[in-house]
Design a protein around this motif. Structure first.
Motif, short mmCIF file in Angstrom:
data_model
loop_
_atom_site.label_atom_id
_atom_site.label_comp_id
_atom_site.label_asym_id
_atom_site.label_seq_id
_atom_site.Cartn_x
_atom_site.Cartn_y
_atom_site.Cartn_z
N PRO A 91 0.83 -1.20 0.00
CA PRO A 91 0.00 0.00 0.00
C PRO A 91 0.87 1.26 0.00
CG PRO A 91 0.00 -1.03 2.14
CD PRO A 91 0.74 -1.94 1.23
N LYS A 92 0.33 2.31 -0.57
CA LYS A 92 1.03 3.60 -0.57
C LYS A 92 0.78 4.29 0.78
CE LYS A 92 0.88 4.40 -5.46
NZ LYS A 92 0.58 5.34 -6.52
N VAL A 93 1.88 4.69 1.38
CA VAL A 93 1.81 5.32 2.70
C VAL A 93 2.43 6.70 2.62
CG1 VAL A 93 2.52 5.18 5.10
CG2 VAL A 93 1.97 3.09 3.85
N MET A 94 1.70 7.69 3.13
CA MET A 94 2.26 9.04 3.23
C MET A 94 2.65 9.24 4.69
SD MET A 94 -0.27 11.31 0.85
CE MET A 94 0.63 12.77 1.27
N SER A 95 3.84 9.69 4.89
CA SER A 95 4.28 9.92 6.26
C SER A 95 4.85 11.33 6.39
CB SER A 95 5.32 8.88 6.67
OG SER A 95 6.45 8.98 5.85
N SER A 96 4.92 11.77 7.60
CA SER A 96 5.45 13.10 7.90
C SER A 96 6.31 13.02 9.14
CB SER A 96 4.31 14.09 8.17
OG SER A 96 3.49 14.23 7.04
N LEU A 97 7.18 13.98 9.26
CA LEU A 97 8.04 14.07 10.42
C LEU A 97 7.79 15.42 11.07
CD1 LEU A 97 10.42 12.96 12.12
CD2 LEU A 97 11.92 14.20 10.56
N VAL A 98 7.57 15.41 12.37
CA VAL A 98 7.36 16.64 13.12
C VAL A 98 8.47 16.78 14.13
CG1 VAL A 98 5.81 17.87 14.69
CG2 VAL A 98 4.86 16.45 12.86
N ARG A 99 9.11 17.91 14.12
CA ARG A 99 10.18 18.17 15.07
C ARG A 99 9.70 19.25 16.05
NH1 ARG A 99 16.04 19.12 12.97
NH2 ARG A 99 15.70 16.89 12.66
N LEU A 100 9.72 18.93 17.32
CA LEU A 100 9.32 19.86 18.36
C LEU A 100 10.55 20.36 19.09
CD1 LEU A 100 6.31 17.87 19.85
CD2 LEU A 100 6.23 19.71 18.19
N THR A 101 10.67 21.66 19.16
CA THR A 101 11.78 22.27 19.85
C THR A 101 11.23 23.00 21.07
OG1 THR A 101 12.88 22.60 17.74
CG2 THR A 101 13.76 23.83 19.61
N PRO A 102 11.66 22.64 22.27
CA PRO A 102 11.12 23.31 23.46
C PRO A 102 11.54 24.77 23.51
CG PRO A 102 12.79 21.69 24.06
CD PRO A 102 12.61 21.60 22.59
N ILE A 103 10.63 25.58 23.96
CA ILE A 103 10.90 27.00 24.12
C ILE A 103 11.55 27.19 25.49
CG2 ILE A 103 9.85 29.29 24.33
CD1 ILE A 103 7.59 28.26 22.55
N PRO A 104 12.64 27.93 25.57
CA PRO A 104 13.27 28.13 26.88
C PRO A 104 12.32 28.87 27.83
CG PRO A 104 14.49 29.27 25.14
CD PRO A 104 13.33 28.60 24.51
N GLU A 105 12.33 28.47 29.08
CA GLU A 105 11.46 29.09 30.06
C GLU A 105 11.90 30.52 30.34
OE1 GLU A 105 10.46 26.97 33.56
OE2 GLU A 105 10.50 25.04 32.51
N LYS A 106 10.94 31.43 30.35
CA LYS A 106 11.22 32.83 30.59
C LYS A 106 11.09 33.20 32.06
CE LYS A 106 9.22 34.15 26.16
NZ LYS A 106 8.18 34.91 25.49
N HIS A 107 10.39 32.35 32.81
CA HIS A 107 10.07 32.70 34.18
C HIS A 107 10.70 31.71 35.16
CE1 HIS A 107 7.20 35.57 32.59
NE2 HIS A 107 6.71 34.62 31.83
N SER A 108 10.84 32.18 36.37
CA SER A 108 11.43 31.34 37.43
C SER A 108 10.44 30.26 37.86
CB SER A 108 11.80 32.21 38.62
OG SER A 108 10.61 32.71 39.22
N ALA A 109 10.93 29.33 38.63
CA ALA A 109 10.08 28.25 39.15
C ALA A 109 9.02 28.83 40.09
CB ALA A 109 10.93 27.21 39.85
N ALA A 110 9.39 29.82 40.87
CA ALA A 110 8.43 30.45 41.79
C ALA A 110 7.31 31.12 41.00
CB ALA A 110 9.13 31.46 42.69
#
Length: 85
Positions: free
Chosen positions: A1-20
């Motif tokens: 069967p013909k299969v279409m596939s995709s690749l998704v790359r997720l890059t985390p955004i650096p946190e701007k705020h403190s843990a508090a």
């Protein structure tokens, strides 16, 4: 069967705020939506005063669902500033 596939790359955004800040933000959002139909003045009265809400440039009769994420970040910043005094 013909299969279409995709690749998704997720890059985390650096946190701007403190843990508090992240913790205060989460707790304020949870408290605001816990009593969603109440005004912020009433639902957050154990956390912030009406003056703090106005300082965040939010009208006191506003409700939790009327705010955006930036509004909640401002409320968290104001809360942390008042706690450190």
């Amino acid at each position: 069967p013909k299969v279409m596939s995709s690749l998704v790359r997720l890059t985390p955004i650096p946190e701007k705020h403190s843990a508090a800040h992240q913790q205060a933000f989460s707790q304020i959002v949870a408290q605001a939506f816990n009593q969603r139909r109440k005004t912020l003045r009433n639902s957050l009265k154990t956390w912030l005063t009406t003056q703090h809400v106005q300082q965040a440039e939010i009208a006191p009769p506003a409700r939790a669902e009327n705010l955006d994420v930036a509004d909640y970040h401002r409320l968290a910043e104001i809360y942390l500033a008042t706690c450190s005094d």
